[in-house]
Design a protein around this motif. Structure first.
Motif, PDB file in Angstrom:
ATOM      1  N   TYR B   3       0.847  -1.200   0.000  1.00 27.13           N
ATOM      2  CA  TYR B   3       0.000   0.000   0.000  1.00 27.13           C
ATOM      3  C   TYR B   3       0.875   1.239   0.000  1.00 27.13           C
ATOM      4  CZ  TYR B   3      -4.038  -2.871   0.880  1.00 27.13           C
ATOM      5  OH  TYR B   3      -5.035  -3.802   0.744  1.00 27.13           O
ATOM      6  N   MET B   4       0.404   2.249  -0.691  1.00 28.24           N
ATOM      7  CA  MET B   4       1.093   3.530  -0.738  1.00 28.24           C
ATOM      8  C   MET B   4       0.275   4.478   0.133  1.00 28.24           C
ATOM      9  SD  MET B   4       3.737   4.463  -2.460  1.00 28.24           S
ATOM     10  CE  MET B   4       4.527   5.745  -3.394  1.00 28.24           C
ATOM     11  N   LEU B   5       0.909   5.056   1.144  1.00 28.09           N
ATOM     12  CA  LEU B   5       0.242   6.068   1.972  1.00 28.09           C
ATOM     13  C   LEU B   5       0.783   7.420   1.526  1.00 28.09           C
ATOM     14  CD1 LEU B   5       0.637   4.355   5.491  1.00 28.09           C
ATOM     15  CD2 LEU B   5      -0.990   3.834   3.670  1.00 28.09           C
ATOM     16  N   LEU B   6      -0.095   8.229   0.955  1.00 30.54           N
ATOM     17  CA  LEU B   6       0.328   9.510   0.378  1.00 30.54           C
ATOM     18  C   LEU B   6      -0.153  10.648   1.260  1.00 30.54           C
ATOM     19  CD1 LEU B   6      -0.846   8.450  -3.154  1.00 30.54           C
ATOM     20  CD2 LEU B   6       1.551   8.774  -2.510  1.00 30.54           C
ATOM     21  N   ALA B   7       0.765  11.525   1.655  1.00 28.89           N
ATOM     22  CA  ALA B   7       0.395  12.653   2.523  1.00 28.89           C
ATOM     23  C   ALA B   7       0.201  13.907   1.686  1.00 28.89           C
ATOM     24  CB  ALA B   7       1.484  12.874   3.566  1.00 28.89           C
ATOM     25  N   HIS B   8      -1.022  14.409   1.709  1.00 22.31           N
ATOM     26  CA  HIS B   8      -1.306  15.669   1.024  1.00 22.31           C
ATOM     27  C   HIS B   8      -1.527  16.736   2.085  1.00 22.31           C
ATOM     28  CE1 HIS B   8      -2.074  13.533  -2.794  1.00 22.31           C
ATOM     29  NE2 HIS B   8      -2.613  12.612  -2.017  1.00 22.31           N
ATOM     30  N   ALA B   9      -0.833  17.849   1.980  1.00 24.13           N
ATOM     31  CA  ALA B   9      -1.023  18.909   2.972  1.00 24.13           C
ATOM     32  C   ALA B   9      -0.670  20.265   2.379  1.00 24.13           C
ATOM     33  CB  ALA B   9      -0.164  18.640   4.201  1.00 24.13           C
ATOM     34  N   ASP B  10      -1.212  21.284   2.999  1.00 22.63           N
ATOM     35  CA  ASP B  10      -0.859  22.660   2.656  1.00 22.63           C
ATOM     36  C   ASP B  10       0.512  22.939   3.278  1.00 22.63           C
ATOM     37  OD1 ASP B  10      -0.596  25.331   2.324  1.00 22.63           O
ATOM     38  OD2 ASP B  10      -2.429  25.899   3.389  1.00 22.63           O
ATOM     39  N   ARG B 104      -3.083  14.451  10.519  1.00 21.88           N
ATOM     40  CA  ARG B 104      -3.450  15.600  11.354  1.00 21.88           C
ATOM     41  C   ARG B 104      -3.096  16.916  10.663  1.00 21.88           C
ATOM     42  NH1 ARG B 104      -1.328  11.634  14.841  1.00 21.88           N
ATOM     43  NH2 ARG B 104       0.738  12.528  15.052  1.00 21.88           N
ATOM     44  N   HIS B 105      -2.047  16.883   9.842  1.00 23.29           N
ATOM     45  CA  HIS B 105      -1.634  18.102   9.134  1.00 23.29           C
ATOM     46  C   HIS B 105      -2.378  18.295   7.827  1.00 23.29           C
ATOM     47  CE1 HIS B 105       2.332  17.421  11.449  1.00 23.29           C
ATOM     48  NE2 HIS B 105       1.569  18.280  12.099  1.00 23.29           N
ATOM     49  N   GLY B 106      -2.932  17.232   7.311  1.00 27.80           N
ATOM     50  CA  GLY B 106      -3.628  17.310   6.024  1.00 27.80           C
ATOM     51  C   GLY B 106      -4.422  16.048   5.793  1.00 27.80           C
ATOM     52  N   THR B 107      -4.291  15.468   4.601  1.00 32.10           N
ATOM     53  CA  THR B 107      -5.073  14.293   4.248  1.00 32.10           C
ATOM     54  C   THR B 107      -4.137  13.156   3.856  1.00 32.10           C
ATOM     55  OG1 THR B 107      -6.622  15.843   3.250  1.00 32.10           O
ATOM     56  CG2 THR B 107      -6.984  13.523   2.792  1.00 32.10           C
ATOM     57  N   MET B 108      -4.447  11.973   4.339  1.00 31.89           N
ATOM     58  CA  MET B 108      -3.698  10.790   3.903  1.00 31.89           C
ATOM     59  C   MET B 108      -4.532  10.026   2.888  1.00 31.89           C
ATOM     60  SD  MET B 108      -0.814  10.776   5.460  1.00 31.89           S
ATOM     61  CE  MET B 108      -0.252   9.110   5.051  1.00 31.89           C
ATOM     62  N   GLU B 109      -3.893   9.650   1.798  1.00 26.96           N
ATOM     63  CA  GLU B 109      -4.573   8.839   0.800  1.00 26.96           C
ATOM     64  C   GLU B 109      -3.963   7.442   0.861  1.00 26.96           C
ATOM     65  OE1 GLU B 109      -4.224  10.522  -3.072  1.00 26.96           O
ATOM     66  OE2 GLU B 109      -5.280   8.858  -4.046  1.00 26.96           O
ATOM     67  N   VAL B 110      -4.823   6.428   0.915  1.00 22.57           N
ATOM     68  CA  VAL B 110      -4.348   5.045   1.006  1.00 22.57           C
ATOM     69  C   VAL B 110      -4.627   4.352  -0.319  1.00 22.57           C
ATOM     70  CG1 VAL B 110      -4.568   2.863   2.246  1.00 22.57           C
ATOM     71  CG2 VAL B 110      -4.854   5.025   3.476  1.00 22.57           C
ATOM     72  N   ARG B 111      -3.577   3.961  -1.008  1.00 27.12           N
ATOM     73  CA  ARG B 111      -3.760   3.337  -2.323  1.00 27.12           C
ATOM     74  C   ARG B 111      -3.087   1.980  -2.361  1.00 27.12           C
ATOM     75  NH1 ARG B 111      -4.779   7.299  -6.362  1.00 27.12           N
ATOM     76  NH2 ARG B 111      -4.772   5.564  -7.832  1.00 27.12           N
ATOM     77  N   ALA B 112      -3.827   0.986  -2.845  1.00 23.79           N
ATOM     78  CA  ALA B 112      -3.239  -0.343  -3.028  1.00 23.79           C
ATOM     79  C   ALA B 112      -2.397  -0.331  -4.297  1.00 23.79           C
ATOM     80  CB  ALA B 112      -4.337  -1.392  -3.133  1.00 23.79           C
ATOM     81  N   VAL B 113      -1.297  -1.086  -4.276  1.00 22.86           N
ATOM     82  CA  VAL B 113      -0.411  -1.173  -5.433  1.00 22.86           C
ATOM     83  C   VAL B 113      -0.816  -2.394  -6.255  1.00 22.86           C
ATOM     84  CG1 VAL B 113       1.995  -1.581  -6.108  1.00 22.86           C
ATOM     85  CG2 VAL B 113       1.467  -0.063  -4.182  1.00 22.86           C
ATOM     86  N   TRP B 114      -0.871  -2.250  -7.576  1.00 21.05           N
ATOM     87  CA  TRP B 114      -1.147  -3.420  -8.430  1.00 21.05           C
ATOM     88  C   TRP B 114      -0.100  -4.479  -8.155  1.00 21.05           C
ATOM     89  CZ3 TRP B 114      -5.393  -4.522 -10.818  1.00 21.05           C
ATOM     90  CH2 TRP B 114      -6.168  -3.529 -11.410  1.00 21.05           C
ATOM     91  N   GLU B 115      -0.528  -5.695  -7.924  1.00 14.81           N
ATOM     92  CA  GLU B 115       0.434  -6.777  -7.738  1.00 14.81           C
ATOM     93  C   GLU B 115       0.936  -7.216  -9.108  1.00 14.81           C
ATOM     94  OE1 GLU B 115       1.069  -8.492  -4.554  1.00 14.81           O
ATOM     95  OE2 GLU B 115       0.168  -6.654  -3.771  1.00 14.81           O
ATOM     96  N   ARG B 116       2.238  -7.403  -9.206  1.00 17.85           N
ATOM     97  CA  ARG B 116       2.773  -7.916 -10.473  1.00 17.85           C
ATOM     98  C   ARG B 116       2.494  -9.401 -10.570  1.00 17.85           C
ATOM     99  NH1 ARG B 116       8.484  -5.501 -10.140  1.00 17.85           N
ATOM    100  NH2 ARG B 116       7.622  -3.543  -9.386  1.00 17.85           N
TER     101      ARG B 116
END
Lengths: 423, 117
Positions: B3-10, B104-116
């Motif tokens: 899983y990719m945890l992506l942090a989006h914030a100002d 807490r600082h912004g938004t976390m996006e949780v994305r599954a990675v395509w399995e090879r």
């Protein structure tokens, strides 16, 4: 799909709104709180599909909000809602007649219910059977508490998902799957037989406790609402099964925790149980819990929830004695570990040992758990370890454990507390 | 599953922080990353430099490459960092994301990675 649930939409219902709309909402709110699960239970026990019952009731509540402001609130709101929902189900059953073999039987049974909103007898309360169906062994454990919250209380999937920290789409799928399972396995909406009651009751109690515990952890109003409803479910269970010690103990356990709500976070600062100001505890709730626990223990059929409630009782005893009997707590946690095998009981047992003897003895117990993979993201273990290491003067190891505990926390108040403790 | 945890914030509140506040915030990210590492599930984690230094590249239908200043979309929240983890399922990945200071600082996006395959 987000289900229509007008009484849980979080909109303000205080002063300043138009009176008639407010009065209607209040009536719908009241009817909903007590009626929703009752009506779902009754319709489902007549053999209708659970998801269809919910859809029909949602339509009925929508119709109530649309027509009651002009037509007035009916004398028997529950009966009105039941008839309205039933009509929709019958229409649907007639439409599906060719596909549905049992429709004639369904229609006959549905018609045996009340016919008009004014001659309604008391609507039989089958919510208890509904609770048992939601926690049926055929339903995956992770779906049980969410299913109860939706089916018995009418919470929409998005709010339940948020409270359980699950993606809304995942939770919706889980709920759909659970309802399909109830339908396909032809699970009856009835109380289990006497010899099956105890194990089935345990699953019901666990699901209610999960709904409560998940809500209690945060100050978020949505979660708080779910926790409050879980208290109410525990009351329904305790009142409906007065002879079942575990049902009484579950309510006691939840009341002990609820009584300490205001003392746990003061001005945004986290306060651990042992440091809480006992004057901030709700003593009326604690008294009620103590009474329930005492009554449960007279059954001499000890169970998990009686042990958990007894542990709470031992912790709060300091409100009158000023001290906590840690030796008794070690025994209670050990007994709970035997019954549940849970890592939570083991970690708490280690902390009790540290208090009854010394930090080093507690650490020996914590070290013995270290290989358990469940600990890798179990914050209380790392917080306990950090604290005890700090007491033994192992500063570097303590700091590392504090960092890990902080990294595993999501509550800013808790993070602040841990940071302040760090040597 | 990866899983990719992506942090989006100002980014602006970060740039306005006092050194003490900054140290505290960075400490929380450090503690979180360490918890993932010690749990044995961290595959990669990086903090990204501010988006104002970013470049956006696109090749048009006529085959002409274009290079523009970032961020590409006018939005206050920008990708500030990521954690790639190995988790049993989405529930576990979501639980880890809620612990991330980025939530807490912004938004976390949780994305599954395509399995090879």
């Amino acid at each position: 799909m987000s289900r229509f649930a007008p009484w849980h939409d979080g909109s303000p219902r205080g002063l300043g709104t138009v009176l008639s709309a407010d009065a209607v909402r209040a009536a719908a709110d009241h009817a909903a709180r007590t009626a929703y699960g009752k009506l779902v239970a009754l319709l489902a026990s007549r053999g209708f599909d659970l998801a269809a019952c919910e859809d029909a009731l949602a339509d009925a509540f929508a119709a109530a909000l649309a027509t009651w402001p002009t037509d007035g609130v009916p004398r028997m709101p529950e009966a009105w809602l039941l008839i309205s929902a039933r009509r929709k189900l019958i229409d649907r059953a007639r439409r599906d007649r060719t596909r549905m073999q049992a429709s004639d039987e369904l229609l006959r049974r549905a018609d045996a219910d009340i016919a008009s909103p004014d001659e309604a007898p008391a609507i039989p309360d089958q919510r208890l059977a509904l609770l048992f169906a939601c926690a049926h062994p055929a339903i995956e454990p992770a779906a049980r508490a969410p299913l109860m919250l939706q089916v018995v209380l009418g919470f929409d999937a998005a709010r339940i998902a948020s409270a359980f920290l699950v993606a809304p789409s995942t939770l919706s799928q889980r709920l759909v799957r659970a309802k399909r399972r109830l339908r396909d396995a032809k699970i009856a909406f009835e109380l289990p037989s006497a010899d099956q009651l105890a194990p089935r009751l345990d699953a019901v109690a666990q699901a209610i406790y999960a709904a409560y515990a998940d809500g209690w952890l945060e100050n978020d109003p949505d979660r708080r609402a779910i926790a409050d409803e879980a208290v109410w479910l525990a009351r329904v269970l305790a009142v409906s099964l007065p002879g079942e010690a575990e049902a009484q103990a579950l309510l006691a356990l939840i009341l002990y925790a609820d009584a300490r709500r205001d003392a746990r976070g003061v001005g945004g600062v986290y306060v651990p149980l042992s440091a809480q100001d006992t004057r901030l505890w709700n003593h009326a709730l604690i008294d009620e819990a103590e009474l329930l626990l005492r009554r449960a223990l007279t059954s001499h059929r000890l169970g998990r929830f009686q042990l958990e409630a007894a542990i709470q009782s031992a912790h709060i005893a300091r409100r009158s004695t000023g001290t906590v009997d840690w030796t008794a707590l070690v025994q209670l946690y050990d007994a709970l570990t035997l019954v549940t095998g849970s890592i939570v009981a083991r970690v708490n047992g280690a902390v009790a040992v540290a208090r009854a003897q010394d930090a080093a003895a507690g650490l020996v117990r914590l070290d013995a758990l270290a290989a358990d993979p469940a600990l890798r993201d179990y914050q209380p273990y790392w917080a306990a370890r950090a604290h005890l290491l700090g007491e033994t003067g192992a500063v570097d190891a303590a700091r590392e454990a504090y960092l890990r505990a902080i990294g595993l926390s999501s509550d800013p108040a808790l993070i602040e507390f841990l940071r302040a403790q760090m040597p | 599953m990866k899983y990719m945890l992506l942090a989006h914030a100002d980014d602006t509140p970060f740039q306005a922080m006092s050194p003490a506040e900054m140290e505290k915030a960075v400490g929380e990210y450090y503690a979180y990353t360490m918890a993932l590492e010690q749990a044995g599930i961290l595959l990669a984690a990086e903090r990204l430099r501010p988006a104002e230094d970013a470049a956006v590249v696109r090749v048009g239908p006529d085959g002409t490459p274009r290079v523009l200043d970032g961020p590409f979309i006018e939005t206050k929240e920008q990708l500030g960092g990521f954690w790639m983890i190995e988790a049993a399922n989405q529930d576990e990945a979501v639980r880890w994301a809620t612990r991330c200071p980025g939530s807490r600082h912004g938004t976390m996006e949780v994305r599954a990675v395509w399995e090879r395959s």
